[in-house]
Enzyme design. Structure first.
Site: not given
Length: 387
Positions: A130, A152-153, A231, A84, A57, A262
């Site tokens: 990662h 990163d989001d 998670d 990554d 991203r 996702s």
């Protein structure tokens, strides 16, 4: 002439003797109150790195811009971007920040062998790999004792660093806690009280999405780190081991990453409506001891179970408003999911734990008043078969 020289010598000797006595007097004086504390070097503030996990991203710029804008100290809060995927454009964006961030690259970009039925989940295997590598760098190579993990989001709130700095001592002191999260899973704007931005909770659900962990926890998790779905693995009883996280009333992160592995699951229905706190709360000047387990349960549980019980129809009809905070009681998995769905909460359960729940209790705002969706007071624990 000799007489004049002797007078000069006597004057010099007298001057030196007088100054020597004066210095001896000053050195021997007792120190004024507090002088030891003021002259001693101040205890160094802990260094708390932010680990940003990036892939492909280029919009990581939005995440980094806010982190660097709100970061109070580059020395105390170093930003490490672990990339990554080998995506060139994302690498150029990260490199454009120069020395403001440390850019490390996950070296193994090979495909991961997965069971045939998991081919479509290859991305989840890469993410878990990662995470393991990046956390290993932070705690093994750089030898930090704690770290904030961000993807990163995510965009952070103005008091993001203040929140984690204040919560770090609590996490170290209370061994019934294992993480601090910036995220409220039910943090949509109409479901939180933005006027209580300082309000924090304990939760049995691992929220992620901007979270703090200690090196000791990584020592525990690293040897058994999963190959995928890290998670949800964290939410299993074998990892949680009865421990809780801290989470805010109003989230200190929001996600802008609709596109990802996702495929936007929950994004359009829930995540894009999360309220990001916009008011700076001076957490480091607040007493957070109320979040320690014994103190928290002495205050939170009586508050919940002394609240008048209402029916879901009364909440939906906005009736009995004179009662103030109220409690809606559920007695099983199906009842919980039905009530959650009816009131706009996230209704999924992980190993029996509801999102943002503590001892099965979910606190939220509905039509402007506090509601506790709660099990009976004699609740004895989570049923991992609830899902």
């Amino acid at each position: 002439m000799p007489k004049k020289s002797s007078w000069v010598l006597w004057g010099v000797a007298l001057f030196l003797a007088w100054n020597g006595l004066l210095l001896l007097f000053l050195w021997s004086r007792p120190s004024p109150p507090g002088s030891e504390a003021s002259s001693a070097p101040a205890e160094a503030a802990p260094v708390l790195p932010v680990l940003v996990l990036a892939c492909d991203r280029s919009t990581v710029r939005r995440c980094l811009d806010k982190l660097l804008r709100y970061r109070p100290s580059a020395r105390r809060f170093p930003v490490i971007v672990s990339q990554d995927c080998g995506h060139a454009e994302t690498a150029r964006v990260i490199a454009s920040y120069g020395d403001a961030v440390a850019h490390i690259r996950q070296p193994d970009l090979s495909d991961i062998p997965v069971p045939p039925e998991h081919r479509k989940f290859q991305g989840y295997y890469r993410i878990a790999r990662h995470y393991r590598w990046a956390l290993g760098q932070v705690f093994r190579t750089f030898r930090y004792r704690a770290a904030i993990v961000v993807e990163d989001d995510l965009e952070v709130a103005p008091d993001f660093f203040e929140y984690f700095e204040a919560a770090l001592p609590l996490l170290r002191q209370d061994r019934t806690l294992w993480c601090v999260s910036a995220w409220n899973d039910n943090g949509r704007e109409q479901m939180v009280d933005a006027s209580q931005a300082e309000l924090l909770y304990r939760t049995d659900f691992f929220p992620g999405l901007g979270w703090l962990l200690l090196a000791e926890l990584w020592d525990e998790l690293e040897p058994k780190w999963p190959r995928a779905f890290w998670d949800d693995w964290m939410r299993q009883p074998e990892q949680r081991r009865g421990r809780s996280c801290v989470r805010p009333e109003v989230s200190r992160t929001v996600t802008f990453g609709r596109k990802g592995v996702s495929h936007g699951q929950f994004f359009d229905q829930y995540l894009k409506f999360i309220k990001l706190n916009d008011r700076f709360v001076p957490f480091t000047r607040l007493d957070l001891s109320y979040l320690k387990k014994d103190e928290y349960e002495r205050s939170f549980l009586p508050r919940v179970y002394s609240a008048p019980e209402v029916r879901v129809e009364e909440l939906q009809g906005n009736r009995r408003r004179e009662l103030g905070a109220v409690r809606l009681q559920y007695s099983g998995r199906d009842a919980f999911k039905a009530f959650a769905k009816a009131l706009g909460l996230m209704d999924d359960l992980k190993s029996g734990v509801p999102r943002a729940g503590y001892r099965g209790i979910v606190s939220f705002v509905y039509r402007g008043r506090r509601v506790y969706l709660a099990p009976p007071q004699d609740w004895t624990g989570y049923d991992p078969t609830w899902s």
